[in-house]
Write an enzyme that holds these catalytic residues in place. Sequence first.
Site, mmCIF file in Angstrom:
data_model
loop_
_atom_site.group_PDB
_atom_site.id
_atom_site.type_symbol
_atom_site.label_atom_id
_atom_site.label_comp_id
_atom_site.label_asym_id
_atom_site.label_seq_id
_atom_site.Cartn_x
_atom_site.Cartn_y
_atom_site.Cartn_z
ATOM 1 N N ASP A 45 0.425 -0.906 0.001
ATOM 2 C CA ASP A 45 -0.236 -0.054 0.301
ATOM 3 C C ASP A 45 0.597 0.949 -0.003
ATOM 4 O O ASP A 45 1.906 1.669 1.036
ATOM 5 C CB ASP A 45 -0.594 0.059 1.468
ATOM 6 C CG ASP A 45 -2.023 1.362 1.471
ATOM 7 O OD1 ASP A 45 -2.203 1.471 0.393
ATOM 8 O OD2 ASP A 45 -1.927 1.319 2.462
ATOM 9 N N HIS A 57 9.810 1.884 -25.535
ATOM 10 C CA HIS A 57 9.907 0.702 -26.400
ATOM 11 C C HIS A 57 10.136 0.797 -28.075
ATOM 12 O O HIS A 57 10.698 0.094 -28.800
ATOM 13 C CB HIS A 57 8.372 -0.504 -26.105
ATOM 14 C CG HIS A 57 7.226 0.187 -27.001
ATOM 15 N ND1 HIS A 57 6.634 1.327 -26.670
ATOM 16 C CD2 HIS A 57 7.396 -0.796 -27.968
ATOM 17 C CE1 HIS A 57 5.870 1.020 -27.082
ATOM 18 N NE2 HIS A 57 5.905 0.198 -28.571
ATOM 19 N N LYS A 102 12.517 -1.851 -30.749
ATOM 20 C CA LYS A 102 12.538 -2.629 -32.169
ATOM 21 C C LYS A 102 13.377 -2.267 -32.953
ATOM 22 O O LYS A 102 14.485 -1.886 -33.338
ATOM 23 C CB LYS A 102 11.307 -1.671 -32.966
ATOM 24 C CG LYS A 102 10.043 -0.964 -31.921
ATOM 25 C CD LYS A 102 8.802 -0.962 -32.588
ATOM 26 C CE LYS A 102 7.247 -0.180 -32.217
ATOM 27 N NZ LYS A 102 6.326 -1.555 -32.140
ATOM 28 N N GLU A 136 -2.334 2.568 -36.095
ATOM 29 C CA GLU A 136 -2.600 1.553 -36.487
ATOM 30 C C GLU A 136 -3.860 1.418 -36.058
ATOM 31 O O GLU A 136 -5.180 2.320 -36.838
ATOM 32 C CB GLU A 136 -2.297 1.670 -34.489
ATOM 33 C CG GLU A 136 -0.985 1.880 -34.304
ATOM 34 C CD GLU A 136 -1.592 2.247 -31.981
ATOM 35 O OE1 GLU A 136 -1.149 0.967 -31.627
ATOM 36 O OE2 GLU A 136 -1.777 2.714 -31.990
ATOM 37 N N ASP A 138 0.604 10.638 -26.357
ATOM 38 C CA ASP A 138 0.840 9.181 -26.059
ATOM 39 C C ASP A 138 1.972 8.329 -27.362
ATOM 40 O O ASP A 138 2.965 7.772 -26.766
ATOM 41 C CB ASP A 138 -0.634 8.520 -26.815
ATOM 42 C CG ASP A 138 -0.617 6.799 -26.016
ATOM 43 O OD1 ASP A 138 -0.234 6.377 -25.072
ATOM 44 O OD2 ASP A 138 -0.895 6.712 -27.389
ATOM 45 N N HIS A 188 7.274 8.311 -29.183
ATOM 46 C CA HIS A 188 8.229 7.196 -29.729
ATOM 47 C C HIS A 188 8.083 8.098 -31.361
ATOM 48 O O HIS A 188 9.198 7.675 -31.610
ATOM 49 C CB HIS A 188 6.524 6.488 -30.446
ATOM 50 C CG HIS A 188 6.442 6.026 -29.023
ATOM 51 N ND1 HIS A 188 6.923 4.876 -27.928
ATOM 52 C CD2 HIS A 188 5.221 5.294 -28.941
ATOM 53 C CE1 HIS A 188 6.654 4.276 -27.480
ATOM 54 N NE2 HIS A 188 5.217 4.425 -28.079
HETATM 55 C C1 BG6 Z 1 1.995 2.418 -26.401
HETATM 56 C C2 BG6 Z 1 0.885 3.558 -26.632
HETATM 57 O O1 BG6 Z 1 3.124 3.471 -26.386
HETATM 58 O O2 BG6 Z 1 2.770 2.601 -27.938
HETATM 59 C C3 BG6 Z 1 0.469 2.699 -27.291
HETATM 60 O O3 BG6 Z 1 0.313 3.931 -25.416
HETATM 61 C C4 BG6 Z 1 -0.065 2.441 -28.632
HETATM 62 O O4 BG6 Z 1 -0.856 3.644 -27.469
HETATM 63 C C5 BG6 Z 1 1.405 1.275 -28.326
HETATM 64 O O5 BG6 Z 1 -0.843 1.303 -29.139
HETATM 65 C C6 BG6 Z 1 1.647 1.572 -29.583
HETATM 66 O O6 BG6 Z 1 3.122 0.324 -29.831
HETATM 67 P P1 BG6 Z 1 3.553 -0.660 -30.855
HETATM 68 O O7 BG6 Z 1 4.708 -1.528 -30.757
HETATM 69 O O8 BG6 Z 1 2.546 -1.588 -31.520
HETATM 70 O O9 BG6 Z 1 3.712 0.082 -31.976
#
Ligand code: BG6
Length: 484
Positions: free
Chosen positions: A89, A174, A178, A212, A231, A236
Amino acid sequence: SAPRPTDLVVFGGTGDLSMRKLLPSLYLLDRDGHLHPSTRVIAVSRDGLTDADLRHKADAAVQGHHAVQVPETVVLRRFLDRLSHITVDVGGDPTGWTELADTLDPDRDRVFYLAVPPMISGAICRGLADAGLVTADSRVVMEKPLGRDLASAQAVNAEVGAIFTEEQTYRIDHYLGKETVQNLLVLRFANVFLEPLWNSRWIDHVQITAAETVGVGGRKGYYDTAGAMRDMVQNHLLQLLCLTAMEPPASYDREAVRDEKLKVLQALKPLAGENVREDTVRGRYGSGVLHGTEVLGYLDEPGGPTDSTTETYVALRAEIANWRWAGVPFYLRTGKRMDRARSEIVIRFRDVPHTIFPGAATGGGSLVIRLQPDEGIHLTMLAKTPGAGALRLRSVPLELSFADTFATRSPEAYERLLMDVLSGDSTLFMRRDEVEAAWRWTDPVIAAWSDLDLVPETYPAGSAGPAGADRLIGRTGRTWYEEE
Ligand code: BG6
């Protein structure tokens, strides 16, 4: 380097990110021999799960992600045995912290993964410090978006920075994990042929797309407070822009690489006030048909406001004010519920200064770095179509498909980045000043949207996005790249 014995503590360990990405990736790392035999994963949450509950959930998560067949089931069992759950907690009853302290082994590396909203990162770090859990061999991992503007990002960075040094801090984006993104650096800096062309003299413009087909799914509560700009673009897309535009670093060393990326962010021409009307487009998906299925519009998605003004699509035109790039537009776009999922960087070369084939097609060709799907690199160029008679030229591709060229499986972004965290390599993570520089550039755009009352333009789900995006790039006679 050989994997070290580590206690990996995941705050938010029973949540969406943990189940969808972290645990499946850790399983694959285990399978491929990248976890030390005694490494443990301790999921922390408020959920009051038993270890058995957690293992059950993790089992389903791993198998939902990856078909585990005999003889791999043995590995899966071994992996699940590494998992345990502790209820903490944060900011409340200290029992959980004591339990965590009793569980952690003083002789191992410690990784604290904060898979939680950034606003509680500070409280968790203070909790860790108060319980005496932060050792010299500890690392902390933070997820994006880091804050929701410059001020909140600075606040989180300061709170976490009060407990962990910058070297101990791993800010995940992330996209940097890739495979093709790392390949972009190899393409640019291990080969000689691109560098002489890599500037405003030979490059007409750059397009960076992350489209997407998915909608917001069950994340509307979070997403509605963020939108596509916070986002996807702030992190990214700007990271991809940095890797495309940066100067060659002197080495593949974490500070050298990050110094060069930072310089790109600092050289971005500010987009503010009235310019924002011209150079950005906001969109939001309405209902529509996606691959034969009717889907809801964003406003009708459950779990968030129905009168929202949040964007699910952004297109914009950026410019980097330095010698290499002055005058070269960088078009960025990202959206949900598009007709086709694809992430790619397109370098559009200039036309030849003078053509000796009058009447035949012209076109400078494009270099496409495709992140997903079908990771690869391809170059389109003009070639003569066979035959006598009038000379005809056609644009043809030179293809490199990673799947066809390399027999080895490409690890997923999270596998790669988790491995880097475990081995203490932060080259592919964002430094504090990078994250802050990115917010410094996006904040005025978001402010101008609200000042100018620029509401998102609706596009049907399953379409190519708002018409405004075609106008944005079309103003200068350019078009969005489409594969031939
Ligand atoms: C995330 C976002 O960081 O990346 C999401 O918060 C998005 O909204 C995602 O869908 C996309 O990642 P990828 O690897 O599927 O292109």
